[in-house]
Design an enzyme around this catalytic site. Structure first.
Site, PDB file in Angstrom:
ATOM      1  N   HIS A 219      -5.701   3.078   1.520  1.00  0.00           N
ATOM      2  CA  HIS A 219      -4.892   4.050   2.058  1.00  0.00           C
ATOM      3  C   HIS A 219      -5.527   4.837   3.135  1.00  0.00           C
ATOM      4  CE1 HIS A 219      -2.940   3.351  -1.787  1.00  0.00           C
ATOM      5  NE2 HIS A 219      -3.750   4.094  -2.493  1.00  0.00           N
TER       6      HIS A 219
ATOM      7  N   ASP B  48       0.822  -1.251   0.000  1.00  0.00           N
ATOM      8  CA  ASP B  48       0.015  -0.060  -0.011  1.00  0.00           C
ATOM      9  C   ASP B  48       0.948   1.199  -0.093  1.00  0.00           C
ATOM     10  OD1 ASP B  48      -1.522   2.221   1.078  1.00  0.00           O
ATOM     11  OD2 ASP B  48      -3.063   1.078   1.788  1.00  0.00           O
ATOM     12  N   HIS B  49       0.980   1.998  -0.999  1.00  0.00           N
ATOM     13  CA  HIS B  49       2.001   2.847  -1.254  1.00  0.00           C
ATOM     14  C   HIS B  49       1.955   4.110  -0.116  1.00  0.00           C
ATOM     15  CE1 HIS B  49      -0.598   5.353  -3.670  1.00  0.00           C
ATOM     16  NE2 HIS B  49       0.111   6.287  -3.513  1.00  0.00           N
TER      17      HIS B  49
HETATM   18  C1  BG6 Z   1      -3.709   5.102  -5.856  1.00  0.00           C
HETATM   19  C2  BG6 Z   1      -5.027   5.344  -6.515  1.00  0.00           C
HETATM   20  O1  BG6 Z   1      -3.320   4.093  -5.222  1.00  0.00           O
HETATM   21  O2  BG6 Z   1      -3.357   6.433  -4.990  1.00  0.00           O
HETATM   22  C3  BG6 Z   1      -5.234   6.370  -7.327  1.00  0.00           C
HETATM   23  O3  BG6 Z   1      -5.344   4.127  -7.359  1.00  0.00           O
HETATM   24  C4  BG6 Z   1      -4.782   7.764  -6.622  1.00  0.00           C
HETATM   25  O4  BG6 Z   1      -6.419   6.629  -7.768  1.00  0.00           O
HETATM   26  C5  BG6 Z   1      -3.444   7.527  -5.726  1.00  0.00           C
HETATM   27  O5  BG6 Z   1      -4.580   8.749  -7.517  1.00  0.00           O
HETATM   28  C6  BG6 Z   1      -3.041   8.739  -5.074  1.00  0.00           C
HETATM   29  O6  BG6 Z   1      -1.771   8.379  -4.545  1.00  0.00           O
HETATM   30  P1  BG6 Z   1      -0.839   9.831  -4.140  1.00  0.00           P
HETATM   31  O7  BG6 Z   1       0.438   9.185  -3.627  1.00  0.00           O
HETATM   32  O8  BG6 Z   1      -0.633  10.722  -5.498  1.00  0.00           O
HETATM   33  O9  BG6 Z   1      -1.825  10.372  -2.988  1.00  0.00           O
END
Ligand code: BG6
Length: 507
Positions: A257, A194-195
């Site tokens: 997230h 989960d990034h």
């Molecule tokens: C991704 C989603 O996991 O996270 C995207 O699939 C979203 O829809 C993105 O735009 C948001 O990540 P960050 O790091 O730009 O807040």
């Protein structure tokens, strides 16, 4: 004797962390994630000298590229980064390889095994392999099975698999996928990514809470009256309609997230900083969380979809006008909801979650609002005294702020709110690494702390099951309200808080 991948359970996480010789195999190497995130993150690790010299990347996808074609595509993807450091690129590129592989075809998997053996000899990567599944989620289970059947996961100390989100579409499918992947190897080999957990500021929630003594005594229902967790984006669906139409904001952002931010904010203090202690506490708090009204979820959840908006000089299409989107789509691009956590720390404290695309501002934050002073001795300059707030700014302007009342200057005794501000940028000067840099390094180190364990992912899906079922079985009970692009979402979401006498924060 060859060195094996480090066993995370024996690693003191405070020691210097050195990535063992290994080959990172990326399935889905022709895809967007590889170009935009994975290879840039690997190149960054290389430039930071954090990759061993015995290292290789093997890109795999169906396209019949050669090694050189793959290198050229990655060079294009890195763009100016290559020009900044051409020497580093040449050395890094020498460790990039490509093999056309379809994991559904037995012959391809046999060829993959042989190629890996060859790379081991060429680059001294010693049979250590991290397999990254950046493929369609439909192939996560069968991909793991193919790797296991070829014996590529048989040594838990030398092989692991990284699985991208979404991990399942609902509780039942996540549980089934867990059953399949844990049948292919040990849980310690599975890294569900989960990034958001790779973001410094998300990790900082733990440090702020558990490296300071002042927060813990007030981090509970006695002092905190509500919590808001927001992830607002200004971008729309971009080129991803095919995926997003089947996902929507609930599956795309909330289940993963936002739920991770919730878990870190609400969990109990772990006994130690080690992967299982942290993940035990996260799983426990998610198991205690529930929608504010599970029987009639429409009372505690609002869905929205962006319509056209923007300005005359920069008009923006509505979601239904985006390329690839069904003109009658009812996919939500916005969700807001209210949850409770039924434990001693949080009982009765509402947690409000919201996320949306094409919102007024890009903003991810956690806001803890404290109870009001029991007696108001002073008039407030703005009419009513504001409650104290602690705001953890995840992005942009990474940092934290604390809002409290002070005496407004002048002869009277009126109070006024001020902010005490901490900014990562000002304090540390250098930008933090992209989430993927941290997480790729951790996966290759075998440190699962920032990855989601099977029980956590199931608890997260279970939490939203009443909503998922409602949307699938009787979507009219949870209508998708339109909102103008680049605003703060539908009015119904404001009513959700207004019923509790609250407002969403709109910084
Ligand atoms: C991704 C989603 O996991 O996270 C995207 O699939 C979203 O829809 C993105 O735009 C948001 O990540 P960050 O790091 O730009 O807040």
């Amino acid at each position: 004797m060859t060195a094996s991948l480090t066993n995370p359970l024996r690693v003191g996480l405070r020691q210097e962390r050195v990535i063992s010789p290994q080959c990172l195999v990326i399935f889905g190497a022709s895809g967007d994630l590889t170009h935009r995130k994975l290879v840039p993150a690997l190149f960054e690790l290389f430039r930071q000298r954090r990759l061993p010299s015995e290292f290789a990347v093997l890109g795999c996808a169906r396209r019949p590229w050669s090694d050189d074609e793959f290198r050229q595509k990655m060079e294009e993807a890195l763009g100016p980064l290559v020009q900044e450091d051409p020497q580093a690129w040449r050395t890094f590129a020498a460790g990039l390889f490509y093999e056309p592989v379809d994991l559904q075809k037995d012959g391809d998997v046999v060829r993959l095994s042989k190629r890996l053996d060859q790379i081991d000899r060429q680059r001294a990567t010693r049979n250590n392999r991290t397999f990254y599944l950046s493929v369609s989620p439909a192939f996560y289970g069968s991909g793991c099975r193919a790797l296991a059947a070829a014996g590529l996961l048989s040594d838990p100390s030398r092989s692991r698999v990284v699985i991208e989100k979404p991990f399942g579409r609902d509780f039942a499918s996540a549980r089934e996928l867990n059953r399949v992947v844990t049948g292919c190897g040990q849980e310690s080999q599975i890294f569900r990514i989960d990034h958001y957990l790779g973001k410094e500021t998300v990790q900082n929630i733990l440090v702020l809470r558990f490296a300071n003594t002042i927060f813990e005594p007030i981090w509970n229902r006695n002092y905190i009256s509500s919590v808001q967790i927001t992830a607002a984006e200004t971008v729309g669906v971009e080129e991803r309609a095919g995926y997003y139409e089947t996902s929507g904001a609930l599956r795309d952002m909330v289940q993963n997230h936002l739920t991770q931010m919730l878990a870190l904010t609400a969990m109990e203090a772990p006994g130690r900083y080690d992967p299982e202690s942290i993940r035990n506490e996260k799983a426990k708090v998610l198991q205690a969380a529930r929608l504010a009204d599970e029987q009639e979820p429409w009372h505690c959840c609002v869905r929205g979809q962006y319509g056209p908006g923007g300005s005359s000089s920069n008009p923006m299409p509505g979601y239904r006008q985006e390329p690839g989107v069904d003109p009658n789509s009812t996919t939500e691009t916005y969700v807001a909801m209210k949850l409770f956590i039924d434990n001693w720390r949080w009982q009765g404290v509402p947690f409000y979650l919201r996320t949306g695309k094409r919102m007024a501002k890009r903003l991810s934050e956690v806001v803890l609002t404290f109870r009001e002073a029991p007696v108001h001795l002073f008039d407030a300059a703005g009419g009513t005294p504001t409650a104290n707030q602690l705001i953890l700014r995840i992005q942009p302007d990474e940092g934290a702020e604390f809002r409290f009342e002070v005496k407004a200057p002048g002869s009277g005794m009126r109070s006024r709110p001020v902010d005490m501000n901490f900014s990562y940028d000002e304090s540390f000067g250098e930008p933090s690494d992209e989430g993927y840099v941290r997480l790729l390094a951790d996966a290759m180190l075998g440190d699962p702390t920032l990855f989601t364990r099977s029980d956590e992912v199931e608890a997260a899906w279970r939490l939203y099951t009443p909503l998922v079922e409602l949307i699938e079985q009787s979507p009219w009970q949870l209508p998708v309200y339109p909102y103008e692009a680049r605003t703060w979402g539908p009015a119904a979401a404001d009513s959700l808080l207004a019923r509790d006498g609250l407002l969403w924060r709109r910084p």
